[in-house]
Design an enzyme around this catalytic site. Structure first.
Site, PDB file in Angstrom:
ATOM      1  N   TYR A  58       0.840  -1.137  -0.026  1.00  0.00           N
ATOM      2  CA  TYR A  58      -0.064  -0.008   0.029  1.00  0.00           C
ATOM      3  C   TYR A  58       0.951   1.219   0.038  1.00  0.00           C
ATOM      4  O   TYR A  58       1.802   1.421   0.642  1.00  0.00           O
ATOM      5  CB  TYR A  58      -0.798   0.020   1.299  1.00  0.00           C
ATOM      6  CG  TYR A  58      -2.104  -0.322   0.916  1.00  0.00           C
ATOM      7  CD1 TYR A  58      -3.155   0.568  -0.121  1.00  0.00           C
ATOM      8  CD2 TYR A  58      -3.125  -1.323   1.591  1.00  0.00           C
ATOM      9  CE1 TYR A  58      -4.213   0.292  -0.242  1.00  0.00           C
ATOM     10  CE2 TYR A  58      -4.517  -1.698   1.485  1.00  0.00           C
ATOM     11  CZ  TYR A  58      -5.017  -0.768   0.187  1.00  0.00           C
ATOM     12  OH  TYR A  58      -6.286  -1.077   0.071  1.00  0.00           O
ATOM     13  N   GLU A  60      -0.478   4.890  -0.414  1.00  0.00           N
ATOM     14  CA  GLU A  60      -1.330   6.092  -0.719  1.00  0.00           C
ATOM     15  C   GLU A  60      -0.555   7.513  -0.621  1.00  0.00           C
ATOM     16  O   GLU A  60       0.273   7.526   0.530  1.00  0.00           O
ATOM     17  CB  GLU A  60      -2.526   6.097   0.186  1.00  0.00           C
ATOM     18  CG  GLU A  60      -3.723   5.315  -0.279  1.00  0.00           C
ATOM     19  CD  GLU A  60      -4.576   4.562   0.769  1.00  0.00           C
ATOM     20  OE1 GLU A  60      -3.894   3.896   1.536  1.00  0.00           O
ATOM     21  OE2 GLU A  60      -5.796   4.477   0.567  1.00  0.00           O
ATOM     22  N   ASP A 204      -6.994  13.533 -24.877  1.00  0.00           N
ATOM     23  CA  ASP A 204      -6.706  12.295 -24.534  1.00  0.00           C
ATOM     24  C   ASP A 204      -6.140  11.536 -25.803  1.00  0.00           C
ATOM     25  O   ASP A 204      -6.784  11.359 -26.624  1.00  0.00           O
ATOM     26  CB  ASP A 204      -8.159  11.591 -24.260  1.00  0.00           C
ATOM     27  CG  ASP A 204      -8.215   9.906 -23.822  1.00  0.00           C
ATOM     28  OD1 ASP A 204      -7.252   9.578 -24.394  1.00  0.00           O
ATOM     29  OD2 ASP A 204      -9.237   9.720 -23.652  1.00  0.00           O
ATOM     30  N   THR A 230      -3.894   6.067 -21.971  1.00  0.00           N
ATOM     31  CA  THR A 230      -3.679   4.904 -21.469  1.00  0.00           C
ATOM     32  C   THR A 230      -2.509   4.479 -21.844  1.00  0.00           C
ATOM     33  O   THR A 230      -1.588   4.894 -22.600  1.00  0.00           O
ATOM     34  CB  THR A 230      -4.690   3.965 -22.062  1.00  0.00           C
ATOM     35  OG1 THR A 230      -4.647   3.870 -23.609  1.00  0.00           O
ATOM     36  CG2 THR A 230      -6.156   3.875 -21.590  1.00  0.00           C
ATOM     37  N   LYS A 233      -2.124   0.814 -25.296  1.00  0.00           N
ATOM     38  CA  LYS A 233      -2.593   0.650 -26.375  1.00  0.00           C
ATOM     39  C   LYS A 233      -1.111   0.826 -27.726  1.00  0.00           C
ATOM     40  O   LYS A 233      -0.592  -0.152 -27.384  1.00  0.00           O
ATOM     41  CB  LYS A 233      -3.393   1.788 -26.987  1.00  0.00           C
ATOM     42  CG  LYS A 233      -4.719   1.535 -26.115  1.00  0.00           C
ATOM     43  CD  LYS A 233      -5.827   2.490 -26.721  1.00  0.00           C
ATOM     44  CE  LYS A 233      -6.952   2.309 -25.851  1.00  0.00           C
ATOM     45  NZ  LYS A 233      -7.379   3.026 -24.626  1.00  0.00           N
ATOM     46  N   ARG A 239      -1.884  -2.289 -18.701  1.00  0.00           N
ATOM     47  CA  ARG A 239      -3.001  -1.660 -18.803  1.00  0.00           C
ATOM     48  C   ARG A 239      -3.112  -0.556 -17.620  1.00  0.00           C
ATOM     49  O   ARG A 239      -2.799  -0.849 -16.651  1.00  0.00           O
ATOM     50  CB  ARG A 239      -4.157  -2.503 -18.471  1.00  0.00           C
ATOM     51  CG  ARG A 239      -4.341  -3.706 -19.363  1.00  0.00           C
ATOM     52  CD  ARG A 239      -5.895  -4.591 -19.275  1.00  0.00           C
ATOM     53  NE  ARG A 239      -6.762  -3.505 -19.931  1.00  0.00           N
ATOM     54  CZ  ARG A 239      -7.170  -3.528 -21.359  1.00  0.00           C
ATOM     55  NH1 ARG A 239      -6.015  -4.522 -22.016  1.00  0.00           N
ATOM     56  NH2 ARG A 239      -7.746  -2.990 -21.807  1.00  0.00           N
TER      57      ARG A 239
END
Ligand code: DSN
Length: 425
Positions: A58, A60, A204, A230, A233, A239
Site C-alpha cells: 500500500y 497511498e 486524451d 492509457t 495501446k 493496462r
C-alpha cells in the site's frame, strides 16, 4: 519451457481452473490475428514487473508524501516512472497513478470543472470515447456536454465547426482525442481555438500515444493543459492510465487522483509502466511505430483495392474504419462481420460509422488496427494476406466451412510469428 510454464508453475497446481483459462487465452492470442486497434502484446519484462511482489504494497499518497511506512523502494519506482514518462513525451511532470484512461480523464475534468459545468468533446458515435461526454458515462452525467463531430462530407474533424461551437456554447474545457478516427488530429489548431476562447484544453491521446512518443504523430503536450493517455495501446505497456502536464498544473490533478477518486496506487502496474516507458525510449520503439504506420497503410490500401470502402479513404494512424454499408448491397452489419471474422481467427470490433443508421449494438462498420500484429513482426506480405482473408470472410456470409478453412490459414501464419518466442504452450 514456455513463458506460461515459467510464469505459472504454482498456479497450475493451486488453481487449475484459472490456469486453464489463462492457458486457453494464451492459445487464442497466439493462434489468432489480433486486429483490435486498442490492443497490443507487452514484453516479458513488463509482464514480470506487473506480476511482481509490488502488488503487496500500500502506498497511498505520492513519492516522499505517503500515508504508509516502508515506501522507500516504492518511491524509487514511481519517480522512475514519472521521469521516464516526462522524457518520453517532453512533459514537465506526470501522474502515473491512474488505474485507467477513464480515471485519468475523470481527474482532469474534476480538476478543471465543477459538476454542471460544460465541456466540449467528440461524440462517441463519430469516433470519440465514452469519457468524452457519453450520456451513459460519468462525463455525460456530471457535466453539460457539447458534442462535436465530423464534417459530414469528408468525415474528418471540422475545425471551423468546433470554433463556432465553442463561440456559441462557451464550454469551460475543450476535450480532444478519439477512439476510432483514422486521421491526424491537429492539436495546434485545437489548442489555438481553446486559447482564443480562454478555456482549458484536455487531450486524451490514448490511441496514438505510441505514435506521439515516437514523433510520428504531432504531440499535444505543448498545447494542452492536461494530456491523458492509457499505457497499453500503441504505447505497448501494461493496462493503465497517465496524465502529463506543466509543473504548475500537477497539484490540482494529483489531488483528484488521490484522495479524489482513487485509493492506493497499483505499484506493480506503475513499475510495469516504468518498464514500458523505458522500452519506448529505445531506438527499436521508433522502428516498431514506423512499421505500425506502414502496415496500417498497406492493409488499408489492400482492403480498398479489394473493394472494401474505408472511412476517409485510408489512414494516417494505426487504425482504419471499414464502412460495410457501402460494401456490395450494404446488408452485412458490423455485428455479423465481427462474429464471422472471430470464427476465422481474426479479432476486430464492430464500430459505428460517421453516418450510422444502425444501433451501436449492430453498427455498419468494423474498426481494424495493426499495433498487435506489428508487434509480432508481421509486415507488408502478411498485410496482403490478411486483407484477402477479411474480404473472403465477408464474402462467405458466415459459411462455416469457409470460415474454418481461413481459420486454419490464419493459424498457420501465426505459427510463423510466435508470441514470446514460444510456438506452443
Ligand atoms: N476500449 C478502448 C478502445 O477500444 O478504443 C477505448 O477505451
Amino acid at each position: 519451457m514456455t513463458i506460461l510454464q515459467n510464469f505459472h508453475t504454482n498456479l497450475k497446481t493451486k488453481d487449475p481452473a484459472i490456469y486453464d483459462a489463462i492457458h486457453r487465452e494464451f492459445n487464442r492470442e497466439e493462434e489468432g490475428l489480433e486486429l483490435i486497434a486498442s490492443e497490443n502484446y507487452v514484453s516479458t519484462a513488463v509482464l514480470e514487473a506487473q506480476g511482481s511482489i509490488l502488488t503487496n504494497k500500500y502506498a497511498e499518497g505520492y513519492p516522499s508524501k505517503r500515508y504508509y511506512g516502508g515506501c522507500e523502494f516504492i518511491d524509487q519506482i514511481e519517480n522512475l516512472a514519472i521521469d521516464r514518462a516526462c522524457r518520453l513525451f517532453g512533459a514537465e511532470t506526470a501522474n502515473v497513478q491512474p488505474h485507467s484512461g477513464s480515471q485519468a480523464n475523470m481527474a482532469t475534468y474534476l480538476a478543471l470543472l465543477s459538476p454542471g459545468d460544460a465541456f466540449a468533446g467528440m461524440s462517441l458515435n463519430q469516433g470519440g470515447h465514452l469519457t468524452h461526454g457519453s450520456p451513459a458515462n460519468f462525463s455525460g452525467k456530471l457535466f453539460k456536454v457539447i458534442s462535436y463531430g465530423l464534417n459530414p462530407k469528408t468525415h474528418r474533424l471540422d475545425y471551423d465547426q468546433i470554433r463556432d461551437l465553442i463561440r456559441k456554447e462557451k464550454p469551460k474545457v475543450l476535450v480532444a482525442g478519439a477512439s476510432a478516427y483514422p486521421r491526424i488530429i491537429d492539436f495546434e489548431i485545437l489548442g489555438t481555438l481553446a486559447q482564443e476562447a480562454s478555456i482549458d484544453f484536455v487531450v486524451d491521446m490514448a490511441h496514438i500515444a505510441g505514435l506521439v512518443a515516437a514523433g510520428l504523430h504531432p504531440s499535444p503536450i505543448p498545447f494542452a493543459t492536461y494530456t491523458t493517455s492509457t499505457t497499453h495501446k500503441t504505447l505497448r505497456g501494461p493496462r493503465g492510465g497517465l496524465i502529463l502536464c506543466r509543473s504548475d498544473r500537477i497539484k490540482a490533478v494529483n489531488s483528484q487522483i488521490f484522495p479524489g477518486i482513487q485509493g492506493g496506487p497499483l505499484m506493480h502496474v506503475i513499475a510495469a509502466k516504468a518498464v514500458a516507458f523505458s522500452e519506448a525510449l529505445s531506438p527499436s520503439f521508433l522502428e516498431y511505430q514506423k512499421a505500425t504506420l506502414s502496415n496500417a497503410k498497406k492493409l488499408a490500401q489492400e482492403l480498398m483495392e479489394q473493394g472494401l470502402p474505408l472511412i476517409t479513404g485510408g489512414t494516417d494512424t494505426h487504425l482504419m474504419l471499414a464502412d460495410l454499408s457501402l460494401w456490395k448491397d450494404g446488408s452485412i452489419t458490423g455485428k455479423e462481420a465481427e462474429a464471422w471474422l472471430d470464427r476465422a481467427g481474426i479479432t476486430v470490433n464492430k464500430n459505428t460509422v460517421p453516418h450510422e443508421k444502425r444501433s451501436p449494438f449492430i453498427t455498419s462498420g468494423i474498426r481494424i488496427g495493426v499495433p498487435a500484429i506489428t508487434t509480432r513482426g508481421m509486415g507488408s506480405e502478411e498485410m496482403k494476406k490478411i486483407a484477402t482473408w477479411i474480404i473472403q470472410v465477408l464474402e462467405s456470409k458466415g459459411d462455416q466451412s469457409q470460415l474454418q478453412k481461413i481459420r486454419m490459414d490464419v493459424k498457420a501464419l501465426c505459427s510463423e510469428f510466435p508470441l514470446y518466442g514460444s510456438s506452443k504452450v
